[in-house]
Design an enzyme around this catalytic site. Structure first.
Site, mmCIF file in Angstrom:
data_model
loop_
_atom_site.group_PDB
_atom_site.id
_atom_site.type_symbol
_atom_site.label_atom_id
_atom_site.label_comp_id
_atom_site.label_asym_id
_atom_site.label_seq_id
_atom_site.Cartn_x
_atom_site.Cartn_y
_atom_site.Cartn_z
ATOM 1 C CB SER A 1 29.073 21.603 10.415
ATOM 2 O OG SER A 1 29.176 22.630 9.358
ATOM 3 C CB SER B 1 26.780 24.882 8.753
ATOM 4 O OG SER B 1 26.281 23.203 8.840
ATOM 5 C CE LYS C 1 32.288 24.144 8.431
ATOM 6 N NZ LYS C 1 30.830 24.263 8.234
#
Length: 438
Positions: A203, A227, A128
């Site tokens: 996210s 997330s 990420k």
């Protein structure tokens, strides 16, 4: 994480070919990979168990490399080909490493020399983009850090590399992790591999979509208020949020420091467990990391061949009444109750419980997360790092750099947090939220 009132961006450019879902996600795992798991001694000693975990891409990859059925270069080329095929439609990645094949060739040379391999050797891992990587940009999905390359790897990334993992690239996210759909990225919108007209959650939507579409084997995400767990559900993969402190946060760009954790995505529980074991442990660079011994997660895996008809007998599960009350979509309620019935068939004792304070969780989370973000994101001022707007006066430089660098969702949360921490409202909002949190 739960989003605020940000209007969703249009996904119309994904609707042109809705059948892409079936073409891309129906791709089978590489046929040349052995489906039989093997032992490996570094992360977990499976020699004590006659039935090591099945359906593990990590163990299958190791077996294929050691048996010389495949080379690391062939594996890397196969995944990169799939990534190039799917990426124009899914847009999971913000950056793809140009050293993947070089790392794979180095691994093949080690195998030829019969050198010992790390437990993640040949495993392609996506990271990420709010987790720092020394050789690739790390932007947190924000224009304020556009083009920024950190001088170091996050501890979790460093451990993956030391164990032989190959970092494929950096995945898309809601800016600084603030959102629940990956539509709040400053760069692009990621699509759900199962239906490209829908969102992958957030996210960590890019990390979940990349694993779901087989653009990589496993990936790292971050979880502040769901997330990792929510996009894993949206994309049909395994998402694991560790206990706070189990994984070092060093190198994770802070959103809400008391809630942030680095988590794992995989196509199986076995892979998620192996990856978590690889990145867990105390880190002197993170004072909040736990000093407790890291257990062997995969040692608890049991082969399906050994399971009884009631494998969950004796396990008690609580069904929270407040999560199924008015306001919850009927489809969600139905799915939860169907899952509860299935658990009962497997031997669980499912009991409905009440948590009267459950409704306080969401407002408390928003106050705490926004308050901490207003403090953490103050470092992005255009002076120390990140993009800087030219100005004649220092305050103007601060304001213009932040105004042009941050997106609307980030600005909303900073303003909310600043308000909650202000002198006249601290006791009414932040202090009460802290009391709920405890």
């Amino acid at each position: 994480m739960i989003s605020t009132l940000q209007p969703p961006r249009s996904l119309s450019h994904f609707r042109s070919n809705p059948t892409l879902l079936l073409r891309y996600t129906s791709l089978k795992p590489l046929s040349s990979l052995s489906s039989q798991p093997v032992t490996h001694s570094t992360i977990t000693d499976q020699s004590q168990s006659p039935n090591p975990p099945s359906h593990s891409q990590i163990l299958s990859t190791r077996h294929s490399l050691l048996s010389r059925h495949l080379t690391a270069t062939q594996l890397a080329e196969s995944f990169l080909t799939r990534l190039r095929l799917t990426e124009p439609h899914l847009r999971s990645f913000l950056h793809v490493s140009d050293s993947v094949l070089a790392q794979a060739r180095e691994l093949d040379e080690k195998i030829q020399r019969n050198e010992e391999l790390g437990p993640l050797a040949g495993v392609l891992v996506a990271i990420k983009d709010n987790i720092c990587t020394a050789e690739m940009p790390s932007t947190a999905g924000s224009r304020v850090l556009e083009g920024y390359t950190p001088p170091y790897d996050a501890t979790a990334v460093r451990k993956i590399k030391e164990l032989g993992g190959i970092v494929v690239g950096k995945t898309n996210l809601d800016e600084f992790g603030m959102g629940s759909t990956t539509e709040a990225s400053a760069y692009q919108v990621t699509a759900n591999p199962w239906d490209i007209s829908r969102v992958p959650g957030g996210s960590s939507g890019g990390s979940a979509a990349a694993v779901s579409a087989r653009q990589c084997m496993v990936s790292l995400g971050s979880d502040t208020g769901g997330s990792v767990r929510q996009p894993a559900s949206f994309c049909g993969v395994v998402g694991l949020k560790p206990t706070y402190g189990r994984v070092s946060r060093f190198g994770l760009m802070a959103y809400a420091s008391s809630l942030d954790v680095i988590g794992c995505f995989g196509t199986s529980v076995a892979d998620a467990g192996i990856l978590l074991h690889a990145i867990s442990g105390h880190d002197r660079l993170d004072a909040t990391s736990s000093k407790r011994e890291v257990p062997d997660f995969s040692a608890q895996f049991v082969s399906m061949n050994l399971l009884e008809s009631k494998p969950l007998k004796g396990l008690r599960i609580g069904l929270i009444r407040e999560t199924l009350d008015d306001g919850v979509d009927t489809g969600v309620t139905s799915a939860v109750r169907t899952a509860a019935l299935h658990l009962e068939e497997l031997g669980c004792c499912v009991t409905e419980v009440s948590l009267p304070s459950f409704s306080l969780g969401l407002p408390a989370y928003y106050i705490l997360a926004s308050s901490e973000s207003s403090s953490n994101l103050s470092r992005y001022d255009g002076v120390r790092y990140g993009n800087r707007v030219a100005a004649d006066e220092l305050n103007s430089q601060y304001m213009d750099s932040r105004a042009k660098g941050f997106g609307s969702e980030v600005k909303r949360r900073i303003l909310t947090g600043t308000y909650a921490l202000s002198a006249g409202y601290y006791d009414a909002y932040y202090k009460r939220a802290q009391q709920c949190f405890r």
